[in-house]
Enzyme design. Structure first.
Site, PDB file in Angstrom:
ATOM      1  N   TYR A 145      -4.447   8.498  -6.073  1.00 10.59           N
ATOM      2  CA  TYR A 145      -3.281   7.426  -5.805  1.00 10.59           C
ATOM      3  C   TYR A 145      -3.634   7.096  -4.320  1.00 10.59           C
ATOM      4  O   TYR A 145      -3.688   5.899  -3.898  1.00 10.59           O
ATOM      5  CB  TYR A 145      -1.988   8.061  -6.169  1.00 10.59           C
ATOM      6  CG  TYR A 145      -0.896   7.289  -5.590  1.00 10.59           C
ATOM      7  CD1 TYR A 145      -0.361   6.046  -6.394  1.00 10.59           C
ATOM      8  CD2 TYR A 145      -0.309   7.540  -4.404  1.00 10.59           C
ATOM      9  CE1 TYR A 145       0.421   5.108  -5.831  1.00 10.59           C
ATOM     10  CE2 TYR A 145       0.870   6.685  -3.706  1.00 10.59           C
ATOM     11  CZ  TYR A 145       1.169   5.451  -4.718  1.00 10.59           C
ATOM     12  OH  TYR A 145       2.221   4.696  -4.270  1.00 10.59           O
ATOM     13  N   LYS A 157      -4.494   3.203  -2.561  1.00  9.52           N
ATOM     14  CA  LYS A 157      -3.722   2.875  -1.753  1.00  9.52           C
ATOM     15  C   LYS A 157      -4.315   2.412  -0.379  1.00  9.52           C
ATOM     16  O   LYS A 157      -4.027   1.472   0.413  1.00  9.52           O
ATOM     17  CB  LYS A 157      -2.371   3.408  -1.356  1.00  9.52           C
ATOM     18  CG  LYS A 157      -1.472   3.563  -2.586  1.00  9.52           C
ATOM     19  CD  LYS A 157      -1.050   2.094  -2.912  1.00  9.52           C
ATOM     20  CE  LYS A 157       0.034   1.933  -3.933  1.00  9.52           C
ATOM     21  NZ  LYS A 157       0.443   0.405  -4.414  1.00  9.52           N
ATOM     22  N   SER A 160       0.821  -1.181  -0.023  1.00  6.26           N
ATOM     23  CA  SER A 160      -0.026  -0.021   0.129  1.00  6.26           C
ATOM     24  C   SER A 160       0.808   1.183   0.080  1.00  6.26           C
ATOM     25  O   SER A 160       1.699   1.289  -0.707  1.00  6.26           O
ATOM     26  CB  SER A 160      -1.036  -0.245   1.130  1.00  6.26           C
ATOM     27  OG  SER A 160      -1.657   1.223   1.471  1.00  6.26           O
TER      28      SER A 160
HETATM   29  N1  NAP Z   1       8.417   4.599  -4.212  1.00  7.11           N
HETATM   30  C1  NAP Z   1       7.958   5.068  -3.094  1.00  7.11           C
HETATM   31  O1  NAP Z   1       7.995   6.113  -2.415  1.00  7.11           O
HETATM   32  C2  NAP Z   1       6.770   4.469  -2.717  1.00  7.11           C
HETATM   33  C3  NAP Z   1       5.964   4.677  -1.605  1.00  7.11           C
HETATM   34  C4  NAP Z   1       4.695   4.027  -1.176  1.00  7.11           C
HETATM   35  C5  NAP Z   1       4.311   3.250  -2.075  1.00  7.11           C
HETATM   36  N2  NAP Z   1       5.126   2.747  -3.211  1.00  7.11           N
HETATM   37  C6  NAP Z   1       4.498   1.419  -3.844  1.00  7.11           C
HETATM   38  O2  NAP Z   1       5.645   0.551  -3.953  1.00  7.11           O
HETATM   39  C7  NAP Z   1       5.142  -0.348  -5.086  1.00  7.11           C
HETATM   40  C8  NAP Z   1       6.455  -0.346  -5.871  1.00  7.11           C
HETATM   41  O3  NAP Z   1       6.853   0.722  -6.194  1.00  7.11           O
HETATM   42  P1  NAP Z   1       8.429   1.090  -6.520  1.00  7.11           P
HETATM   43  O4  NAP Z   1       8.555   2.240  -5.623  1.00  7.11           O
HETATM   44  O5  NAP Z   1       9.097   0.306  -6.503  1.00  7.11           O
HETATM   45  O6  NAP Z   1       8.317   1.621  -7.974  1.00  7.11           O
HETATM   46  P2  NAP Z   1       8.965   1.216  -9.417  1.00  7.11           P
HETATM   47  O7  NAP Z   1      10.289   1.053  -9.279  1.00  7.11           O
HETATM   48  O8  NAP Z   1       8.344   2.148 -10.519  1.00  7.11           O
HETATM   49  O9  NAP Z   1       8.272  -0.153  -9.673  1.00  7.11           O
HETATM   50  C9  NAP Z   1       7.118  -0.345 -10.044  1.00  7.11           C
HETATM   51  C10 NAP Z   1       6.968  -1.783 -10.673  1.00  7.11           C
HETATM   52  O10 NAP Z   1       5.682  -2.225 -11.016  1.00  7.11           O
HETATM   53  C11 NAP Z   1       5.696  -2.434 -12.375  1.00  7.11           C
HETATM   54  N3  NAP Z   1       4.852  -2.324 -13.241  1.00  7.11           N
HETATM   55  C12 NAP Z   1       4.190  -1.148 -13.482  1.00  7.11           C
HETATM   56  N4  NAP Z   1       3.247  -1.362 -14.336  1.00  7.11           N
HETATM   57  C13 NAP Z   1       2.826  -2.550 -14.556  1.00  7.11           C
HETATM   58  C14 NAP Z   1       1.991  -3.104 -15.357  1.00  7.11           C
HETATM   59  N5  NAP Z   1       1.155  -2.578 -15.931  1.00  7.11           N
HETATM   60  N6  NAP Z   1       1.854  -4.607 -15.237  1.00  7.11           N
HETATM   61  C15 NAP Z   1       2.853  -5.218 -14.572  1.00  7.11           C
HETATM   62  N7  NAP Z   1       3.949  -4.547 -13.863  1.00  7.11           N
HETATM   63  C16 NAP Z   1       3.728  -3.186 -13.798  1.00  7.11           C
HETATM   64  C17 NAP Z   1       7.016  -2.149 -12.835  1.00  7.11           C
HETATM   65  O11 NAP Z   1       7.762  -3.053 -13.959  1.00  7.11           O
HETATM   66  P3  NAP Z   1       7.669  -2.843 -15.436  1.00  7.11           P
HETATM   67  O12 NAP Z   1       7.676  -1.248 -15.822  1.00  7.11           O
HETATM   68  O13 NAP Z   1       8.659  -3.776 -15.880  1.00  7.11           O
HETATM   69  O14 NAP Z   1       6.083  -3.275 -15.728  1.00  7.11           O
HETATM   70  C18 NAP Z   1       8.043  -2.222 -11.584  1.00  7.11           C
HETATM   71  O15 NAP Z   1       8.469  -3.535 -11.271  1.00  7.11           O
HETATM   72  C19 NAP Z   1       3.921   0.565  -6.005  1.00  7.11           C
HETATM   73  O16 NAP Z   1       2.726  -0.360  -5.602  1.00  7.11           O
HETATM   74  C20 NAP Z   1       3.762   1.847  -5.308  1.00  7.11           C
HETATM   75  O17 NAP Z   1       2.681   2.274  -5.373  1.00  7.11           O
HETATM   76  C21 NAP Z   1       6.083   3.424  -3.340  1.00  7.11           C
END
Ligand code: NAP
Length: 264
Positions: free
Chosen positions: A154, A158, A140
């Site tokens: 967004y 979440k 989340s």
């Molecule tokens: N970074 C933050 O500050 C933060 C904070 C709170 C929550 N989150 C959550 O953490 C999770 C991971 O995000 P992250 O920060 O690690 O960002 P990220 O590096 O952009 O990773 C996102 C991942 O989701 C995959 N993805 C995106 N669109 C997709 C699709 N249509 N089908 C299948 N896979 C898909 C991407 O791979 P491909 O592009 O290869 O498909 C990538 O592996 C997300 O749910 C995000 O909302 C992040």
């Protein structure tokens, strides 16, 4: 080589938090199934993790916003006999404030952050309940608790993840199915590049590295937490918030409106 601890399927495993989950779950002895769109990055991660840890790593490239791809991954989750852990990490952020992002971005966000996550969660929960064991981790966000501080759509997606996880944990917890919602704060990943935001504008003391985030999330899982907030220093703050929420319970449904509305 570590002892095999069952198969873990990680969505969003090609980068950021999902990639850190893949690394750390392999180190814990899980065979892996890695899901994301970027087949080249997934394959490279799979080869390296397999070589370094000796676990078996399968790659399933899929766009989880595509109904056909989502159905294929759902079926895999439902039928993979050795599956012990599902990590729903794939997620998509916004492009700036709510009204600045194009409508089709919100369609994709709902498809990925909400529909795909729920579909895979239900498929795993059914399979795990039948087997009497299994764990579902849903990523989340801290903004689920503070929708006023980020893009509303967004944050709402979440908040859905948080509510789904808490509700389902209550429904299927007695059947041997464990659920955990992880609420990261700002984490240094490609998430910000993808949304066009500048992580450099955020104070460094607010930004966690993905390895530390996942290590804390797994420690929270080991400790039996249903909700893990890796940044939160004092768990008593979360417990007080939850206690206040449950105190509302007995008064959320009555035959007559509250007296303050002056309706007699
Ligand atoms: N970074 C933050 O500050 C933060 C904070 C709170 C929550 N989150 C959550 O953490 C999770 C991971 O995000 P992250 O920060 O690690 O960002 P990220 O590096 O952009 O990773 C996102 C991942 O989701 C995959 N993805 C995106 N669109 C997709 C699709 N249509 N089908 C299948 N896979 C898909 C991407 O791979 P491909 O592009 O290869 O498909 C990538 O592996 C997300 O749910 C995000 O909302 C992040």
């Amino acid at each position: 080589m570590t002892q095999n601890t069952g198969t873990a399927l990680v969505t969003g495993a090609s980068s950021g938090i999902g990639a850190a989950y893949a690394e750390q779950l392999a180190a814990r002895g899980h065979d892996l199934i890695l899901v994301a769109r970027d087949a080249v990055r997934l394959r490279a991660a799979a080869d390296r993790i397999g070589r370094e840890t000796g676990v078996s790593v399968e790659v399933l490239p899929a766009d989880l916003t595509s109904p056909a791809d989502l159905a294929a991954i759902r079926d895999h989750v439902a039928t993979e006999a050795g599956l012990q852990l599902l990590v729903n990490c794939a997620g998509l952020g916004p492009l700036g404030p709510s009204l600045d992002s194009p409508a089709d971005l919100y369609d994709g966000m709902l498809d990925l952050n909400v529909r795909a996550l729920q579909t895979l969660t239900f498929a795993a929960a059914r399979a795990f309940a039948e087997r009497g064991s299994g764990t579902i981790v849903n990523v989340s966000s801290a903004v689920a608790l503070l929708p006023e501080r980020f893009n509303a759509a967004y944050a709402a997606s979440k908040a859905f993840v948080l509510a789904l996880t808490q509700g389902l944990a209550a429904e299927v917890g007695g059947k041997g199915v464990r659920l955990q919602a992880v609420l990261p704060g700002v984490t240094r990943t490609a998430f910000f590049d993808r949304t066009g935001a500048d992580i450099g504008q955020i104070p460094a003391e607010m930004i966690m590295e993905p390895d530390a985030l996942v290590a804390a999330a797994l420690a929270g899982l080991d400790a039996g937490e249903v909700v893990t907030i890796p940044s939160l220093p004092d768990i008593a703050d979360w417990q007080a918030s939850e206690a206040a929420r449950f105190r509302l319970g007995p008064n959320l449904s009555h035959r007559v409106p509250a007296a303050r509305y002056g309706l007699g």
